[in-house]
Structures are given as structure tokens and as C-alpha cells.
Enzyme design. Structure first.
Site, mmCIF file in Angstrom:
data_model
loop_
_atom_site.group_PDB
_atom_site.id
_atom_site.type_symbol
_atom_site.label_atom_id
_atom_site.label_comp_id
_atom_site.label_asym_id
_atom_site.label_seq_id
_atom_site.Cartn_x
_atom_site.Cartn_y
_atom_site.Cartn_z
ATOM 1 C CG HIS A 82 89.101 9.006 -28.745
ATOM 2 N ND1 HIS A 82 90.019 10.001 -28.995
ATOM 3 C CD2 HIS A 82 89.817 7.937 -28.348
ATOM 4 C CE1 HIS A 82 91.229 9.553 -28.740
ATOM 5 N NE2 HIS A 82 91.134 8.293 -28.351
ATOM 6 C CG ASP A 161 97.040 12.680 -21.395
ATOM 7 O OD1 ASP A 161 97.227 11.535 -20.945
ATOM 8 O OD2 ASP A 161 97.062 12.934 -22.602
ATOM 9 N NE ARG A 168 100.465 5.923 -19.993
ATOM 10 C CZ ARG A 168 99.365 6.041 -20.737
ATOM 11 N NH1 ARG A 168 98.741 7.206 -20.822
ATOM 12 N NH2 ARG A 168 98.884 5.013 -21.392
ATOM 13 C CB SER A 183 95.598 8.894 -21.189
ATOM 14 O OG SER A 183 96.014 9.544 -22.349
ATOM 15 C CE LYS A 187 94.278 12.536 -24.241
ATOM 16 N NZ LYS A 187 95.393 11.929 -24.923
HETATM 17 N N1 URA Z 1 95.809 7.586 -26.664
HETATM 18 C C1 URA Z 1 95.792 8.462 -25.629
HETATM 19 O O1 URA Z 1 95.341 9.586 -25.771
HETATM 20 N N2 URA Z 1 96.303 8.040 -24.455
HETATM 21 C C2 URA Z 1 96.802 6.813 -24.254
HETATM 22 O O2 URA Z 1 97.225 6.497 -23.153
HETATM 23 C C3 URA Z 1 96.816 5.916 -25.335
HETATM 24 C C4 URA Z 1 96.300 6.335 -26.549
#
Ligand code: URA
Length: 435
Positions: A82, A161, A168, A183, A187
Site C-alpha cells: 500500500h 472507515d 474527517r 483507516s 482496509k
Molecule cells: N489514506 C487512507 O486510506 N486513510 C487515511 O486516513 C489517509 C490516507
């Protein structure tokens, strides 16, 4: 339990228990906790932070707010990478087939372009037929056939999320290390990978502008991921200049194919190989990153990486002949050249500025509901450190109309800096954390 007490405890710097966090996340997802209370809680977390144990609980509770994929029937180590997001960052498109050719299974849940950063899904969808919306069973079939699959986040994965990120975004609470950690990791854990590699970008084109911020996020991702039983490695990589030569949707898929079938830009290949090598180490395929880097490179020269790229394209519905026939030629209709205004050496190609310039050409989107242009973008013929003569073309722009092209040419005047002295080459790999 009362939501107001949980907010007050965090506001006063207290540590929230797993039960309190469960109450909050469940109430937030079900809608029982209204956005005004959730916003106050987010701001309290923003200012007071969370310790590693709280961050771990929050991550797990968010992951458990939706479906968790079970890919255990697939043979081979399940590894994913990621990136925290950059400009010209097409490393996923190159390393996923390379890792697959080395024996890894890669379930890649990717994102879309937003603001100045590009999105892997938008890039792949620029290829006719490529489908990123597949069921869990189809995902397994694609990975079994091609070693990797690239899919979008479904409604069922980590609903906490999706809701929390939207809140947010409008309450200025995005830049919080525990919230970012929970977050991202919730995922990644929900997609079923056993081992994870994080590319934490650092610099003008990145979310984390300084090395200290990037180190804090990388350490938090590694520590939290490990506490949940995963093998995690984070690399902090520089994102001051766009990665590789192309910034655009189809342009970046084309560049990825070129990297797998020939010679890629040195900066792009350095970061791609380093990340792929860590995937092989985290997945237990190789013992160390030197051995793993050599294996990655061998999969380019043997053509096996390119074979897996093609297998994945076909498995996800792409029209392969359409793709090949457009490589090197499918460009938006208005072409403009940005030229050097003096002799010297390119000192800087500002990544953030380039990302914003590409956004203006339609490569990305300002808000989630905008659509993107598949064939616009920027092709850099010269990169940082290259010698230039006045009048040399530094980059070519591809736009849908003259107005967009003119604006991009003007923007590039302050994005590209030419100096008189040569630059020393330096590595883009700033630091490694974990495993
Ligand atoms: N990418 C994400 O998936 N979440 C965040 O909080 C910041 C960047």
C-alpha cells in the site's frame, strides 16, 4: 455508557478501553451516534492522540465493522503493498505482476485519484474492458489465474472507515497518525493479506511532508499491523519529483508495460524493485532484500513479469489487443511542449505542482464524484538532474482543449526549476522500518 463521557475522557487525554471504542464505533456505524458527537471525538483524538493499544483496538473494530475476506483457499503467501499516495506512482502496476511471477498471491484493494494524487483504479480503467468491481469468488479466480487482482473497495468492506473518512475530511481531522493508521490498516487487513508492505511517501507530493512525520506513520503502521499478527515492512520513499516519466491514467499503464518489457526510468525502477523485494521478504519467499531484488529483476529480463501483467489484464476483462495497439499513440488531442528557457541542469520538478497540473488536465478529480480523462497527462522527457539546453523539450502535455494546455504550460514555469550546477544522484529509499 454515554458518548459524551467517551468524548470527555479523550478530550482530557485519557486512554479509551476496548469496550469504549467498541461502543463508539458500533454507534457511529449504526447512526446512533450523530456526526456532531463523532466530530468532537475525532477532534479530541486529533489533539490527544492514541497509544499503540488504543490504535490496535480501533483498527480491529473498524476492520470488523464490515466483511473480512477469506482468501485462505489460495496457495502461496498472500502479500500486498500500500502506498500513502504520490504523483506518477505506478509501482503497484509493475510490482504486482513481478511479485506474482515470484510466487506471491497479491490481493490488491486500491483507490481512486483524489486531489493531486493519482489512483490505481482510474489508471487501469483507462484500458478498455478492465473491471475492478468483482465479487469475492471472482477475486479468488483472478488471483488463481494471474497471481494478482486489483479491485476497488466495496460497500461491505470497512464501512466505518468510509463514514469516518468523509467526516474527517470536512472536520480537518485527517492528519492524525492513529486515525490514518486505523483507516489504512483496517482496509488492508479486511482484504485478507497475511503480509503487508507500506510505501510511506515523504516530500512535496506526499501526505507526509517531513521525514519525521513519515517515520511516525511508518512506525505506527508496522507496530499496529504486527500487533494484529501480520508481517509488516514499511519503506519511506522520497516524493519530491513525480515517479517515472508519465503522469496520467493510460499513460501510466503504458509506462508500466514498458518497464516490464524493456527499460524503466531509474527512479521508478529503484522504488518498484525495493518495494517488490520487501513483499518477497515479508511473504517469506526470499530471505533478504538483496536476494529478493535480484529475483525481481530476473522476472523482468525473463519476460515472466510481463506475462503475469497480460494474464491479469485478460482475467479482469481488458481488451488486450486494444491496449497493445494504443501503447505509444493514444493521447488526448491537444499536444503542447514545455521547453527549457535556459541552459543548465534540472534542479527540481515539484511533485505537488505536477500533480495539480495533471489534475487541471483531467487526470484526477477534485471530489469523489468527478470523472477523469483517460488519455490526458504529462510525459517527462527530462527528469531531475538532466542537463538541458535552452529550447529543449522537458515534457509533453496532452490535453482535451487548448485552454487546459495553456494553463498547464503556465503552471509548469514554476514547477520546473533549472539551475547551473549538476546534481548529485541520491537514493529515493530514505528508511526501512519493520521485519
Ligand atoms: N489514506 C487512507 O486510506 N486513510 C487515511 O486516513 C489517509 C490516507
Amino acid at each position: 455508557m454515554r458518548t459524551a463521557d467517551i468524548i470527555m475522557k479523550k478530550r482530557n487525554g485519557g486512554k479509551l478501553s476496548e469496550e469504549e471504542l467498541r461502543f463508539f464505533i458500533q454507534g457511529f456505524v449504526s447512526g446512533e451516534i450523530p456526526d456532531y458527537q463523532a466530530s468532537a471525538w475525532l477532534m479530541a483524538v486529533y489533539f490527544q492522540g492514541m497509544d499503540p493499544e488504543e490504535t490496535g483496538h480501533l483498527t480491529r473494530l473498524m476492520m470488523e465493522s464490515g466483511d473480512v475476506m477469506d482468501l485462505s483457499s489460495l496457495k502461496g503467501p498472500l502479500v500486498d503493498k500500500h502506498s500513502t499516495g504520490g504523483v506518477g506512482d505506478k509501482t503497484s502496476l509493475i510490482l504486482a505482476p513481478l511479485a506474482a511471477a515470484c510466487g506471491a498471491q497479491v490481493p490488491m484493494m486500491s483507490g481512486r485519484a483524489l486531489g493531486h494524487t493519482g489512483g490505481t483504479l482510474d489508471k487501469l480503467e483507462s484500458v478498455k474492458g478492465y473491471n475492478v468491481s468483482v465479487s469475492q469468488d471472482e477475486l479468488k479466480d483472478i488471483i488463481a489465474a494471474a497471481g494478482y487482482a486489483v479491485i476497488g473497495q466495496t460497500e461491505e468492506i470497512v464501512p466505518a472507515d468510509r463514514r469516518m473518512y468523509a467526516l474527517r475530511d470536512v472536520t480537518s481531522t485527517v492528519e492524525s497518525i492513529p486515525l490514518i493508521t486505523a483507516s489504512i490498516l483496517s482496509k488492508k487487513l479486511a482484504e485478507g493479506a497475511d503480509s503487508l508492505v507500506f510505501d510511506v511517501k515523504c516530500g512535496s507530493g506526499a501526505f507526509m511532508k517531513t521525514l519525521a512525520q513519515a517515520e511516525e506513520l511508518a512506525a505506527s503502521l508496522v507496530k499496529t499491523g504486527e500487533s494484529m499478527g501480520r508481517r509488516v515492512i514499511a519503506l519511506i520513499t522520497e516524493m519530491e519529483e513525480p515517479l517515472g516519466r508519465m503522469v496520467g491514467n493510460f499513460l501510466e499503464v503504458e509506462e508500466s508495460w514498458n518497464c516490464l518489457t524493456g527499460v524503466g526510468a531509474p527512479d521508478l525502477m529503484e522504488v518498484t524493485t525495493a518495494l517488490c523485494a520487501r513483499m518477497l521478504v515479508a511473504g517469506g519467499i526470499c530471505g533478504d532484500s538483496e536476494e529478493a531484488s535480484a529475483l525481481c529483476r530476473s522476472k523482468i529480463s525473463s519476460g515472466e513479469g510481463a506475462d503475469y501483467f497480460k494474464k491479469n489484464m485478460m482475467a479482469q476483462g481488458a481488451d488486450w489487443d486494444w491496449f497493445l495497439s494504443r501503447c505509444g499513440s493514444w493521447r488526448a488531442p491537444v499536444k503542447a511542449d514545455f521547453r527549457a528557457d535556459r541552459d543548465g541542469y534540472i534542479r527540481d520538478i515539484d511533485a505537488f505542482g505536477t500533480g495539480m497540473c495533471a489534475l487541471g488536465l483531467g487526470v484526477g478529480r477534485n471530489k469523489a464524484t468527478d470523472s477523469v480523462q483517460p488519455h490526458t497527462g504529462i510525459h517527462f522527457l527530462k527528469k531531475r538532474g538532466a542537463p538541458v539546453k535552452k529550447g529543449d523539450v522537458i515534457c509533453e502535455l496532452f490535453a482535451v482543449n487548448e485552454g487546459d494546455a495553456d494553463k498547464a504550460l503556465t503552471a509548469l514555469e514554476s514547477i520546473v526549476t533549472i539551475g547551473s550546477a549538476p546534481l548529485e544522484a541520491k537514493s529515493l529509499i530514505l528508511k526501512e522500518i519493520g521485519a
